[in-house]
Design a protein around this motif. Structure first.
Motif, PDB file in Angstrom:
ATOM      1  N   THR A  92      49.437  72.257  33.945  1.00  0.00           N
ATOM      2  CA  THR A  92      49.052  72.662  35.297  1.00  0.00           C
ATOM      3  C   THR A  92      47.755  73.471  35.243  1.00  0.00           C
ATOM      4  N   TYR A  93      47.669  74.379  34.306  1.00  0.00           N
ATOM      5  CA  TYR A  93      46.460  75.188  34.144  1.00  0.00           C
ATOM      6  C   TYR A  93      45.274  74.304  33.747  1.00  0.00           C
ATOM      7  N   ALA A  94      45.512  73.351  32.851  1.00  0.00           N
ATOM      8  CA  ALA A  94      44.436  72.454  32.402  1.00  0.00           C
ATOM      9  C   ALA A  94      43.850  71.677  33.577  1.00  0.00           C
ATOM     10  N   ARG A  95      44.706  71.212  34.458  1.00  0.00           N
ATOM     11  CA  ARG A  95      44.227  70.466  35.628  1.00  0.00           C
ATOM     12  C   ARG A  95      43.326  71.349  36.487  1.00  0.00           C
ATOM     13  N   ALA A  96      43.760  72.567  36.768  1.00  0.00           N
ATOM     14  CA  ALA A  96      42.974  73.480  37.599  1.00  0.00           C
ATOM     15  C   ALA A  96      41.651  73.848  36.912  1.00  0.00           C
ATOM     16  N   LEU A  97      41.699  74.129  35.619  1.00  0.00           N
ATOM     17  CA  LEU A  97      40.486  74.483  34.883  1.00  0.00           C
ATOM     18  C   LEU A  97      39.512  73.307  34.831  1.00  0.00           C
ATOM     19  N   SER A  98      40.041  72.122  34.645  1.00  0.00           N
ATOM     20  CA  SER A  98      39.216  70.915  34.623  1.00  0.00           C
ATOM     21  C   SER A  98      38.453  70.744  35.935  1.00  0.00           C
ATOM     22  N   GLU A  99      39.147  70.964  37.043  1.00  0.00           N
ATOM     23  CA  GLU A  99      38.496  70.865  38.351  1.00  0.00           C
ATOM     24  C   GLU A  99      37.450  71.962  38.513  1.00  0.00           C
ATOM     25  N   GLN A 100      37.788  73.171  38.120  1.00  0.00           N
ATOM     26  CA  GLN A 100      36.869  74.305  38.253  1.00  0.00           C
ATOM     27  C   GLN A 100      35.609  74.096  37.420  1.00  0.00           C
ATOM     28  N   GLU A 101      35.772  73.609  36.204  1.00  0.00           N
ATOM     29  CA  GLU A 101      34.652  73.447  35.266  1.00  0.00           C
ATOM     30  C   GLU A 101      33.972  72.079  35.358  1.00  0.00           C
ATOM     31  N   HIS A 102      34.534  71.180  36.149  1.00  0.00           N
ATOM     32  CA  HIS A 102      34.026  69.802  36.227  1.00  0.00           C
ATOM     33  C   HIS A 102      33.941  69.197  34.826  1.00  0.00           C
ATOM     34  N   ALA A 103      35.032  69.363  34.101  1.00  0.00           N
ATOM     35  CA  ALA A 103      35.108  68.916  32.712  1.00  0.00           C
ATOM     36  C   ALA A 103      36.373  68.078  32.537  1.00  0.00           C
ATOM     37  N   PRO A 104      36.275  66.980  31.801  1.00  0.00           N
ATOM     38  CA  PRO A 104      37.468  66.154  31.588  1.00  0.00           C
ATOM     39  C   PRO A 104      38.504  66.847  30.725  1.00  0.00           C
ATOM     40  N   ARG A 105      39.770  66.494  30.980  1.00  0.00           N
ATOM     41  CA  ARG A 105      40.900  66.991  30.193  1.00  0.00           C
ATOM     42  C   ARG A 105      41.251  65.965  29.127  1.00  0.00           C
ATOM     43  N   LEU A 106      41.499  66.452  27.938  1.00  0.00           N
ATOM     44  CA  LEU A 106      42.023  65.621  26.854  1.00  0.00           C
ATOM     45  C   LEU A 106      43.322  66.280  26.417  1.00  0.00           C
ATOM     46  N   ILE A 107      44.435  65.625  26.747  1.00  0.00           N
ATOM     47  CA  ILE A 107      45.754  66.227  26.574  1.00  0.00           C
ATOM     48  C   ILE A 107      46.560  65.428  25.551  1.00  0.00           C
ATOM     49  N   LEU A 108      46.930  66.093  24.472  1.00  0.00           N
ATOM     50  CA  LEU A 108      47.648  65.442  23.379  1.00  0.00           C
ATOM     51  C   LEU A 108      48.872  64.675  23.868  1.00  0.00           C
ATOM     52  N   ASP A 109      49.714  65.280  24.689  1.00  0.00           N
ATOM     53  CA  ASP A 109      50.949  64.617  25.116  1.00  0.00           C
ATOM     54  C   ASP A 109      50.672  63.292  25.819  1.00  0.00           C
ATOM     55  N   GLN A 110      49.609  63.215  26.590  1.00  0.00           N
ATOM     56  CA  GLN A 110      49.270  61.958  27.255  1.00  0.00           C
ATOM     57  C   GLN A 110      48.904  60.885  26.236  1.00  0.00           C
ATOM     58  N   TRP A 111      48.127  61.262  25.239  1.00  0.00           N
ATOM     59  CA  TRP A 111      47.740  60.320  24.197  1.00  0.00           C
ATOM     60  C   TRP A 111      48.962  59.872  23.392  1.00  0.00           C
ATOM     61  N   MET A 112      49.791  60.829  23.010  1.00  0.00           N
ATOM     62  CA  MET A 112      50.978  60.491  22.223  1.00  0.00           C
ATOM     63  C   MET A 112      51.887  59.536  22.990  1.00  0.00           C
ATOM     64  N   THR A 113      52.074  59.790  24.266  1.00  0.00           N
ATOM     65  CA  THR A 113      52.936  58.934  25.084  1.00  0.00           C
ATOM     66  C   THR A 113      52.352  57.540  25.208  1.00  0.00           C
ATOM     67  N   ALA A 114      51.068  57.462  25.535  1.00  0.00           N
ATOM     68  CA  ALA A 114      50.436  56.159  25.732  1.00  0.00           C
ATOM     69  C   ALA A 114      50.395  55.334  24.447  1.00  0.00           C
ATOM     70  N   LEU A 115      50.124  55.991  23.334  1.00  0.00           N
ATOM     71  CA  LEU A 115      49.939  55.252  22.086  1.00  0.00           C
ATOM     72  C   LEU A 115      51.230  55.004  21.315  1.00  0.00           C
ATOM     73  N   PHE A 116      52.167  55.959  21.355  1.00  0.00           N
ATOM     74  CA  PHE A 116      53.272  55.892  20.416  1.00  0.00           C
ATOM     75  C   PHE A 116      54.672  55.895  21.017  1.00  0.00           C
ATOM     76  N   ALA A 117      54.829  56.250  22.273  1.00  0.00           N
ATOM     77  CA  ALA A 117      56.180  56.369  22.843  1.00  0.00           C
ATOM     78  C   ALA A 117      57.035  55.118  22.658  1.00  0.00           C
ATOM     79  N   PRO A 118      56.477  53.912  22.834  1.00  0.00           N
ATOM     80  CA  PRO A 118      57.335  52.724  22.663  1.00  0.00           C
ATOM     81  C   PRO A 118      57.896  52.560  21.244  1.00  0.00           C
ATOM     82  N   ASP A 119      57.253  53.194  20.276  1.00  0.00           N
ATOM     83  CA  ASP A 119      57.663  53.050  18.869  1.00  0.00           C
ATOM     84  C   ASP A 119      58.453  54.247  18.351  1.00  0.00           C
TER      85      ASP A 119
END
Length: 169
Positions: free
Chosen positions: A17-44
């Motif tokens: 939640t904080y990352a989303r708000a900070l990303s908007e404030q800083e106009h900077a993309p978020r790179l979130i480990l859990d999203q990557w892990m889920t997208a790449l590895f959750a099915p396995d």
């Protein structure tokens, strides 16, 4: 020079939640480990020995996220990283990469009372809302909470570390 924001803290502290708000404030993309892990590895994901399985994949993900972050930084944009570096040695390795890159870094450390965090995680598991990435069972919550190492005096002396409570305490 573009800036790196690293968001850390124990599970359920409100990092996404904080990352989303900070990303908007800083106009900077978020790179979130859990999203990557889920997208790449959750099915396995295996049903047993998940910790060893997770650790190996987490390491590869963090390295790849750092490569992508460097590409983003090269464009002149800052980045918001949420990497689950719950132990000091893991953050120290990232700090070495940051130092080599020559970029500035702020570490945002979120925390909340353990009971508050536990209930947040349970609620997130039930609702599967916009910050949900993966189911966090109680036993994993407890293990991750016990493993969390807050920045110590040395880390705080060496880095721009900012502590934030997300439970109003």
């Amino acid at each position: 020079m573009p800036h790196i924001h690293l968001i850390e803290g124990p599970v359920g502290a409100g990092k996404s939640t904080y990352a989303r708000a900070l990303s908007e404030q800083e106009h900077a993309p978020r790179l979130i480990l859990d999203q990557w892990m889920t997208a790449l590895f959750a099915p396995d994901r295996p049903s047993t020995d998940t910790l060893a399985w997770y650790i190996a994949r987490k390491e590869r993900c963090v390295q790849q996220i750092w490569r992508v972050a460097q590409d983003i930084l090269a464009t002149g944009s800052g980045v918001v990283l949420e990497l689950g570096l719950i132990q000091r040695r893991d953050r120290a390795r990232l700090y070495g990469w940051v130092d080599q890159s020559g970029h500035t870094l702020t570490v945002h450390v979120l925390d909340a009372d353990r009971e508050v965090r536990r209930e947040r995680v349970r609620q997130r598991n039930r609702d599967k809302g916009d910050t949900f990435a993966v189911e966090v069972p109680d036993h994993f919550f407890e293990m991750a909470s016990d493993t969390w190492e807050a920045p110590d005096e040395h880390e705080c002396r060496e880095r721009d570390v900012r502590f934030l409570r997300s439970d109003g305490a």
